[in-house]
Write an enzyme that holds these catalytic residues in place. Structure first.
Site, PDB file in Angstrom:
ATOM      1  N   HIS A  57     -30.183 -37.729   1.547  1.00 38.19           N
ATOM      2  CA  HIS A  57     -28.841 -37.540   1.196  1.00 38.19           C
ATOM      3  C   HIS A  57     -29.186 -38.250  -0.169  1.00 38.19           C
ATOM      4  O   HIS A  57     -28.463 -39.559  -0.229  1.00 38.19           O
ATOM      5  CB  HIS A  57     -28.122 -38.088   2.186  1.00 38.19           C
ATOM      6  CG  HIS A  57     -28.403 -38.281   3.191  1.00 38.19           C
ATOM      7  ND1 HIS A  57     -27.876 -37.083   4.139  1.00 38.19           N
ATOM      8  CD2 HIS A  57     -29.130 -39.278   4.406  1.00 38.19           C
ATOM      9  CE1 HIS A  57     -28.562 -37.180   5.047  1.00 38.19           C
ATOM     10  NE2 HIS A  57     -28.702 -37.952   5.494  1.00 38.19           N
ATOM     11  N   HIS A 199     -24.746 -31.438  11.849  1.00 32.74           N
ATOM     12  CA  HIS A 199     -24.846 -33.284  11.220  1.00 32.74           C
ATOM     13  C   HIS A 199     -25.309 -34.111  12.378  1.00 32.74           C
ATOM     14  O   HIS A 199     -26.320 -34.778  12.672  1.00 32.74           O
ATOM     15  CB  HIS A 199     -23.643 -33.586  10.952  1.00 32.74           C
ATOM     16  CG  HIS A 199     -23.619 -35.275  10.282  1.00 32.74           C
ATOM     17  ND1 HIS A 199     -23.088 -36.258  11.439  1.00 32.74           N
ATOM     18  CD2 HIS A 199     -23.815 -35.766   8.795  1.00 32.74           C
ATOM     19  CE1 HIS A 199     -23.534 -37.004  10.246  1.00 32.74           C
ATOM     20  NE2 HIS A 199     -24.171 -37.428   9.035  1.00 32.74           N
ATOM     21  N   ARG A 202     -22.333 -35.984  17.403  1.00 31.54           N
ATOM     22  CA  ARG A 202     -20.546 -36.685  16.954  1.00 31.54           C
ATOM     23  C   ARG A 202     -19.501 -35.859  16.797  1.00 31.54           C
ATOM     24  O   ARG A 202     -18.407 -34.992  16.896  1.00 31.54           O
ATOM     25  CB  ARG A 202     -21.073 -38.188  16.193  1.00 31.54           C
ATOM     26  CG  ARG A 202     -21.579 -39.005  17.201  1.00 31.54           C
ATOM     27  CD  ARG A 202     -21.365 -40.669  16.400  1.00 31.54           C
ATOM     28  NE  ARG A 202     -23.050 -40.543  15.605  1.00 31.54           N
ATOM     29  CZ  ARG A 202     -23.300 -40.522  14.138  1.00 31.54           C
ATOM     30  NH1 ARG A 202     -22.142 -41.069  13.360  1.00 31.54           N
ATOM     31  NH2 ARG A 202     -23.983 -40.225  13.361  1.00 31.54           N
ATOM     32  N   HIS A 224     -29.458 -35.004  13.001  1.00 34.64           N
ATOM     33  CA  HIS A 224     -29.676 -36.908  13.081  1.00 34.64           C
ATOM     34  C   HIS A 224     -29.666 -36.999  15.008  1.00 34.64           C
ATOM     35  O   HIS A 224     -28.480 -36.226  15.036  1.00 34.64           O
ATOM     36  CB  HIS A 224     -27.996 -37.182  12.329  1.00 34.64           C
ATOM     37  CG  HIS A 224     -28.671 -36.978  11.374  1.00 34.64           C
ATOM     38  ND1 HIS A 224     -27.836 -36.718  11.232  1.00 34.64           N
ATOM     39  CD2 HIS A 224     -29.730 -37.466  10.472  1.00 34.64           C
ATOM     40  CE1 HIS A 224     -27.540 -36.611   9.066  1.00 34.64           C
ATOM     41  NE2 HIS A 224     -28.821 -37.585   8.841  1.00 34.64           N
ATOM     42  N   GLU A 227     -29.633 -41.922  15.888  1.00 33.58           N
ATOM     43  CA  GLU A 227     -30.191 -43.239  15.460  1.00 33.58           C
ATOM     44  C   GLU A 227     -29.472 -44.630  15.800  1.00 33.58           C
ATOM     45  O   GLU A 227     -30.439 -45.631  15.383  1.00 33.58           O
ATOM     46  CB  GLU A 227     -29.551 -42.913  14.043  1.00 33.58           C
ATOM     47  CG  GLU A 227     -30.059 -44.055  12.884  1.00 33.58           C
ATOM     48  CD  GLU A 227     -29.461 -43.428  11.624  1.00 33.58           C
ATOM     49  OE1 GLU A 227     -28.730 -42.362  11.117  1.00 33.58           O
ATOM     50  OE2 GLU A 227     -29.122 -43.468  10.870  1.00 33.58           O
ATOM     51  N   HIS A 261     -34.493 -38.855  13.019  1.00 31.05           N
ATOM     52  CA  HIS A 261     -34.390 -40.536  13.450  1.00 31.05           C
ATOM     53  C   HIS A 261     -35.452 -40.762  15.205  1.00 31.05           C
ATOM     54  O   HIS A 261     -36.526 -41.147  15.390  1.00 31.05           O
ATOM     55  CB  HIS A 261     -33.070 -41.094  13.138  1.00 31.05           C
ATOM     56  CG  HIS A 261     -32.374 -41.346  12.170  1.00 31.05           C
ATOM     57  ND1 HIS A 261     -33.212 -41.550  11.460  1.00 31.05           N
ATOM     58  CD2 HIS A 261     -31.202 -40.586  12.074  1.00 31.05           C
ATOM     59  CE1 HIS A 261     -31.777 -41.834   9.650  1.00 31.05           C
ATOM     60  NE2 HIS A 261     -31.587 -41.312  10.284  1.00 31.05           N
ATOM     61  N   ASP A 312     -34.137 -40.855   3.434  1.00 33.75           N
ATOM     62  CA  ASP A 312     -32.660 -40.894   4.001  1.00 33.75           C
ATOM     63  C   ASP A 312     -32.126 -41.310   2.320  1.00 33.75           C
ATOM     64  O   ASP A 312     -31.390 -41.057   2.123  1.00 33.75           O
ATOM     65  CB  ASP A 312     -33.415 -41.199   4.847  1.00 33.75           C
ATOM     66  CG  ASP A 312     -31.423 -41.714   6.513  1.00 33.75           C
ATOM     67  OD1 ASP A 312     -30.511 -40.751   5.485  1.00 33.75           O
ATOM     68  OD2 ASP A 312     -31.379 -41.482   7.516  1.00 33.75           O
TER      69      ASP A 312
HETATM   70 ZN   LIG Z   1     -29.721 -39.023   7.572  1.00 36.29          ZN
END
Ligand SMILES: [Zn+2]
Length: 432
Positions: A57, A199, A202, A224, A227, A261, A312
């Site tokens: 990112h 993403h 969640r 993701h 994580e 992750h 990341d």
């Molecule tokens: Zn990330």
């Protein structure tokens, strides 16, 4: 046609000496070991294949060294990340990302997977070009001389059953269809591919993940996953299963998928990932920076899951550090040494297929001409066995980088971007 001569090169069979690497039109056409330089462009030290940073990112780089105050938790880090996200517009993003990608080039990274979710203007209003932010990233990578896979992320919810709130509105497209319409307008380029992302479980409701799974058309898909333990618990409370099980239920697991992750896989998760052919991207320096935990890298490798690596949050941009952390973190957990062979670590640091560039990542005929020369005479590397490079070198030991046959770094300097000055300026502007 251009021929490089590497004092030493890490080929598929291991480290060889006196290696002539012939290139034409950005590809390697032949590799011959045990020869003299004879007029070739000389690369000193050890030449490695281009390093692939599979999870980035870019804007998080502006948080480096600014989130470690007393009492800093994951949530204070996230608050600062959101405060930063409020301030970025396409011009500022271009300037920052150009400098960050130049830092990556200087570290031997020849390809980045940019997990992109900061899409829209404040309030979620689209820019005149609704892909202005993504295009800024693609242009930044071109200036920095590296390849990019823009993993444009679907982001619809602020948490399980919660609407987007505050700066999160900048991330969302309102629905799957408007996200698809926007992403369809993103154009690939010789140095850029368009991939996709969810993403996280969640941020995207189950029905949308299901519909998403039917629409990715063989493009890379990154998400993701697990994580932090809290994500597993919240997913179980909402869906009665782990995030990986939810992705399986939605039909998203498969060989095009990268689970980013997977630090805390539940009981059957690794088996589900293995069976599907998915890749796991570990980001050890960020996972330790954010106190996420240590992912079971050896168990994943043993299960036959391909591993890749990412920087990341950019707390550290150094693929040598990411690679050796796989082994070092296992040592801390197990109180034993010797979990990964050096070739396995290099494989993770150069894995390009999950970014859609399956023809990169090795010094061999037919592959992309990505070459990274690492100094073997620095204070860190002098006297090492070349095969031990991943345990000794840092990004600062990279002297020369060639991407698709083009020289991007020469003698430790980027050929087009003053990375340190541009990082200082663009980050200073954002926090002013
Ligand atoms: Zn990330």
């Amino acid at each position: 046609m251009l021929t490089y001569w590497a004092e030493r090169a890490w080929l598929e069979a291991g480290v060889a000496e006196g290696v002539a690497i012939e290139t034409a039109e950005g590809r390697i056409t032949s590799v011959v070991a045990g020869v003299e330089p004879a007029g070739a462009e000389v690369l000193r030290g050890l030449v490695m294949p281009g390093l692939a940073n599979a999870h980035s990112h870019a804007f998080h780089r502006a948080l480096r060294g600014r989130t470690h105050g007393e009492g800093g938790t994951f949530w204070t880090w996230r608050d600062q990340m959101y405060a930063l996200a409020e301030r970025i517009d396409p011009d500022a993003y271009f300037r920052l990302a150009r400098a960050v990608y130049a830092e990556m080039a200087l570290a031997g990274i020849t390809c980045v997977g940019e997990f992109h979710y900061l899409h829209h203007a404040p309030g979620g209003r689209p820019y005149t070009d609704p892909n202005a932010m993504g295009q800024a990233l693609i242009a930044a990578a071109a200036d920095a001389g590296i390849r990019i896979t823009l993993l444009d992320a679907l982001y619809l919810a602020g948490g399980f059953g919660e609407p987007l709130d505050g700066v999160q509105r900048r991330f969302g497209d309102g629905g799957l269809e408007s996200w698809m319409n926007r992403v369809d307008k993103l154009e690939a380029a010789p140095h850029a591919l368009v991939g996709t992302a969810v993403h996280s479980v969640r941020a995207v409701p189950e029905t949308a993940i299901e519909a998403f799974a039917c629409s990715t058309e063989g493009r890379p898909v990154h998400v993701h996953v697990s994580e932090q333990r809290a994500e597993n618990e919240a997913c179980r409370a909402e869906h009665g299963c782990s995030p990986t099980e939810l992705l399986e239920r939605c039909g998203l697991l498969g060989p095009d998928l990268t689970a980013v992750h997977a630090t805390h896989p539940a009981g059957g998760d690794l088996e589900l990932l293995r069976r599907s052919g998915a890749t796991v991207c570990l980001c050890p320096t960020t996972e330790r920076d954010l106190a996420d935990g240590i992912g079971p890298a050896r168990a994943m490798a043993e299960a036959g899951i391909p591993l890749s690596l990412g920087t990341d949050s950019g707390a550290v941009i150094d693929m040598f550090e990411e690679a050796r952390a796989l082994e070092m973190h296992e040592r801390l957990v197990s109180e034993r040494r010797g979990h990964f062979a050096p070739g396995e670590l290099l494989g993770a640091a150069t894995r390009h297929d999950s970014l859609g560039w399956g023809d990169a990542g090795a010094i061999a005929p037919g592959r992309r001409a990505d070459l990274v020369a690492v100094d073997l005479d620095s204070p860190r590397t002098a006297g090492i066995a070349p095969e031990g490079i991943l345990y000794a070198a840092t990004a600062a030991d990279v002297t020369d980088v060639v991407v698709d046959g083009r020289r991007v770094v020469a003698d430790g300097r980027h050929t087009a971007v003053d990375a340190a000055a541009e990082l200082a300026e663009s980050i200073g502007e954002l926090w002013r």
